[in-house]
Motif scaffolding. Structure first.
Motif, PDB file in Angstrom:
ATOM      1  N   LEU A 153      68.799   9.760  24.396  1.00  0.00           N
ATOM      2  CA  LEU A 153      68.784  11.099  23.815  1.00  0.00           C
ATOM      3  C   LEU A 153      67.744  11.167  22.706  1.00  0.00           C
ATOM      4  O   LEU A 153      67.635  10.251  21.883  1.00  0.00           O
ATOM      5  CB  LEU A 153      70.179  11.394  23.232  1.00  0.00           C
ATOM      6  CG  LEU A 153      70.375  12.746  22.541  1.00  0.00           C
ATOM      7  CD1 LEU A 153      70.270  13.894  23.547  1.00  0.00           C
ATOM      8  CD2 LEU A 153      71.733  12.783  21.838  1.00  0.00           C
ATOM      9  N   MET A 154      66.972  12.258  22.715  1.00  0.00           N
ATOM     10  CA  MET A 154      66.095  12.577  21.583  1.00  0.00           C
ATOM     11  C   MET A 154      66.508  13.956  21.090  1.00  0.00           C
ATOM     12  O   MET A 154      66.996  14.773  21.873  1.00  0.00           O
ATOM     13  CB  MET A 154      64.623  12.611  22.018  1.00  0.00           C
ATOM     14  CG  MET A 154      64.080  11.232  22.357  1.00  0.00           C
ATOM     15  SD  MET A 154      62.358  11.234  22.976  1.00  0.00           S
ATOM     16  CE  MET A 154      61.551  12.283  21.802  1.00  0.00           C
ATOM     17  N   ILE A 155      66.321  14.204  19.792  1.00  0.00           N
ATOM     18  CA  ILE A 155      66.721  15.506  19.249  1.00  0.00           C
ATOM     19  C   ILE A 155      65.566  16.103  18.458  1.00  0.00           C
ATOM     20  O   ILE A 155      65.071  15.496  17.507  1.00  0.00           O
ATOM     21  CB  ILE A 155      67.973  15.379  18.358  1.00  0.00           C
ATOM     22  CG1 ILE A 155      69.129  14.755  19.174  1.00  0.00           C
ATOM     23  CG2 ILE A 155      68.382  16.754  17.811  1.00  0.00           C
ATOM     24  CD1 ILE A 155      70.402  14.523  18.373  1.00  0.00           C
ATOM     25  N   GLY A 156      65.137  17.297  18.872  1.00  0.00           N
ATOM     26  CA  GLY A 156      64.087  18.012  18.166  1.00  0.00           C
ATOM     27  C   GLY A 156      64.669  19.149  17.344  1.00  0.00           C
ATOM     28  O   GLY A 156      65.704  19.718  17.707  1.00  0.00           O
ATOM     29  N   PHE A 157      63.991  19.441  16.251  1.00  0.00           N
ATOM     30  CA  PHE A 157      64.334  20.610  15.434  1.00  0.00           C
ATOM     31  C   PHE A 157      63.111  21.519  15.477  1.00  0.00           C
ATOM     32  O   PHE A 157      62.227  21.439  14.614  1.00  0.00           O
ATOM     33  CB  PHE A 157      64.711  20.166  14.015  1.00  0.00           C
ATOM     34  CG  PHE A 157      65.929  19.281  14.000  1.00  0.00           C
ATOM     35  CD1 PHE A 157      67.190  19.834  13.953  1.00  0.00           C
ATOM     36  CD2 PHE A 157      65.804  17.902  14.103  1.00  0.00           C
ATOM     37  CE1 PHE A 157      68.329  19.029  13.997  1.00  0.00           C
ATOM     38  CE2 PHE A 157      66.927  17.084  14.146  1.00  0.00           C
ATOM     39  CZ  PHE A 157      68.190  17.648  14.086  1.00  0.00           C
ATOM     40  N   PRO A 158      63.044  22.375  16.523  1.00  0.00           N
ATOM     41  CA  PRO A 158      61.798  23.095  16.812  1.00  0.00           C
ATOM     42  C   PRO A 158      61.357  24.051  15.706  1.00  0.00           C
ATOM     43  O   PRO A 158      60.163  24.290  15.553  1.00  0.00           O
ATOM     44  CB  PRO A 158      62.117  23.848  18.114  1.00  0.00           C
ATOM     45  CG  PRO A 158      63.606  23.887  18.198  1.00  0.00           C
ATOM     46  CD  PRO A 158      64.105  22.665  17.505  1.00  0.00           C
ATOM     47  N   GLU A 159      62.303  24.568  14.928  1.00  0.00           N
ATOM     48  CA  GLU A 159      61.903  25.496  13.852  1.00  0.00           C
ATOM     49  C   GLU A 159      61.395  24.748  12.626  1.00  0.00           C
ATOM     50  O   GLU A 159      60.921  25.362  11.677  1.00  0.00           O
ATOM     51  CB  GLU A 159      63.092  26.371  13.447  1.00  0.00           C
ATOM     52  CG  GLU A 159      63.542  27.301  14.559  1.00  0.00           C
ATOM     53  CD  GLU A 159      64.885  27.938  14.261  1.00  0.00           C
ATOM     54  OE1 GLU A 159      65.776  27.216  13.743  1.00  0.00           O
ATOM     55  OE2 GLU A 159      65.044  29.126  14.538  1.00  0.00           O
ATOM     56  N   HIS A 160      61.543  23.416  12.635  1.00  0.00           N
ATOM     57  CA  HIS A 160      61.195  22.632  11.449  1.00  0.00           C
ATOM     58  C   HIS A 160      60.135  21.574  11.727  1.00  0.00           C
ATOM     59  O   HIS A 160      59.745  20.832  10.825  1.00  0.00           O
ATOM     60  CB  HIS A 160      62.459  21.977  10.886  1.00  0.00           C
ATOM     61  CG  HIS A 160      63.524  22.977  10.517  1.00  0.00           C
ATOM     62  ND1 HIS A 160      63.524  23.655   9.318  1.00  0.00           N
ATOM     63  CD2 HIS A 160      64.585  23.452  11.208  1.00  0.00           C
ATOM     64  CE1 HIS A 160      64.557  24.486   9.285  1.00  0.00           C
ATOM     65  NE2 HIS A 160      65.214  24.394  10.415  1.00  0.00           N
ATOM     66  N   GLY A 161      59.683  21.476  12.979  1.00  0.00           N
ATOM     67  CA  GLY A 161      58.641  20.508  13.320  1.00  0.00           C
ATOM     68  C   GLY A 161      59.077  19.061  13.170  1.00  0.00           C
ATOM     69  O   GLY A 161      58.253  18.176  12.939  1.00  0.00           O
ATOM     70  N   ILE A 162      60.401  18.827  13.283  1.00  0.00           N
ATOM     71  CA  ILE A 162      60.928  17.466  13.100  1.00  0.00           C
ATOM     72  C   ILE A 162      61.482  16.964  14.438  1.00  0.00           C
ATOM     73  O   ILE A 162      62.236  17.676  15.101  1.00  0.00           O
ATOM     74  CB  ILE A 162      62.054  17.452  12.035  1.00  0.00           C
ATOM     75  CG1 ILE A 162      61.519  17.932  10.679  1.00  0.00           C
ATOM     76  CG2 ILE A 162      62.667  16.056  11.928  1.00  0.00           C
ATOM     77  CD1 ILE A 162      62.609  18.123   9.612  1.00  0.00           C
TER      78      ILE A 162
END
Ligand SMILES: [Zn+2]
Length: 268
Positions: A153-162
């Protein structure tokens, strides 16, 4: 506290990265601090370091609501009993942990009977790849295949660029190469590097920027060549330490030898 903390923040989102000491393989647990709760990604190798993460998270004054385990490897899973919440995992990762988790726990328990349990905690909640909003923050759950391990699993925070890559990327720590999927791993690095994420939170070592992709590519290509050139496990280990003299995680080099040099099992 035994580990080291680095904080990555962007407006309302704060992520506290706990990096274990070297005997905990420098593995990261990321504590996602939201408005009313914290969410932890990965559970550490030992119960001592797992408890350390829980203590740090509790001190933020918000309840831990979820624990995600990204893949079945011991350094991400075996500290899970220290956490007061059930485990979320991808369906394939849950299946793998149900199948081999207790065997993995037994092997590591033999090395560290005081701090590693005999049984692995099992995931009870399934993560579906895709978007979910928690406490007003968008999470992008991604399934990484055939990189450091078959499913992760990978987790992106698209609104934060993280982007929390976990073991797609290690930094400053020797990498577990047991599954030897070098080509697909390098492809995954190129693919994720092309996504719009500027802050990279790896599975081992301190967070950084896109330069972590280049570092990882360099390690993998060096390791692949070194593997071909090495006479045996001891020779491979010596060459990798010489190539990356500042790197921690020598225990990972030992851990992977039975996968890389299966015929030397008796000698190891
Ligand atoms: Zn790992």
């Amino acid at each position: 506290m035994y580990g080291t903390i680095n904080i990555t923040s962007d407006r309302a989102l704060r992520i506290h990265t706990y990096t274990a000491p070297d005997d905990g393989w420098g593995v990261n647990s990321h504590i996602i601090e939201l408005a009313t709760q914290t969410i932890v990604i990965d559970a550490q190798y030992t119960l001592v370091y797992g408890r350390d993460v829980v203590d740090y998270a509790n001190a933020l004054g918000k309840p831990i609501s979820r624990l995600y385990v990204t893949h079945y490897h011991p350094d991400h899973l075996l500290g899970a009993a220290a956490f007061p919440v059930p485990i979320h995992a991808l369906a394939e990762v849950k299946k793998k942990i149900d199948l081999v988790g207790d065997r993995v726990a037994r092997e590591e328990h033999e090395k560290f009977p005081e701090t590693i349990p005999k049984h692995a905690e099992k995931p009870s909640l399934i993560v579906t790849p895709g978007r979910e909003t928690i406490d007003g923050v968008k999470f992008d759950f991604m399934q990484l295949q055939h990189a450091e391990t078959e499913n992760a699993l990978m987790i992106g925070f698209p609104e934060h660029g993280i982007l929390v890559t976990q073991d797609l990327i290690y930094r400053g720590i020797h990498v577990f190469l047991g599954e030897q999927a070098f080509d697909t791993w390098l492809e995954a690095l190129a693919h994720h590097q092309s996504l719009p994420y500027g802050k990279i939170l790896p599975g081992h070592g301190a967070p950084g920027g896109p330069e972590l992709y280049d570092g990882m590519r360099h390690y993998l290509t060096t390791a692949r060549e070194t593997l071909v050139a090495s006479r045996d496990a001891a020779d491979f280990k010596a060459r990798m330490i010489a190539a990356f003299p500042a790197f921690g995680g020598h225990a990972l080099l030992d851990h992977e030898m039975r996968f890389l040099f299966p015929n030397e099992e008796a000698k190891a």
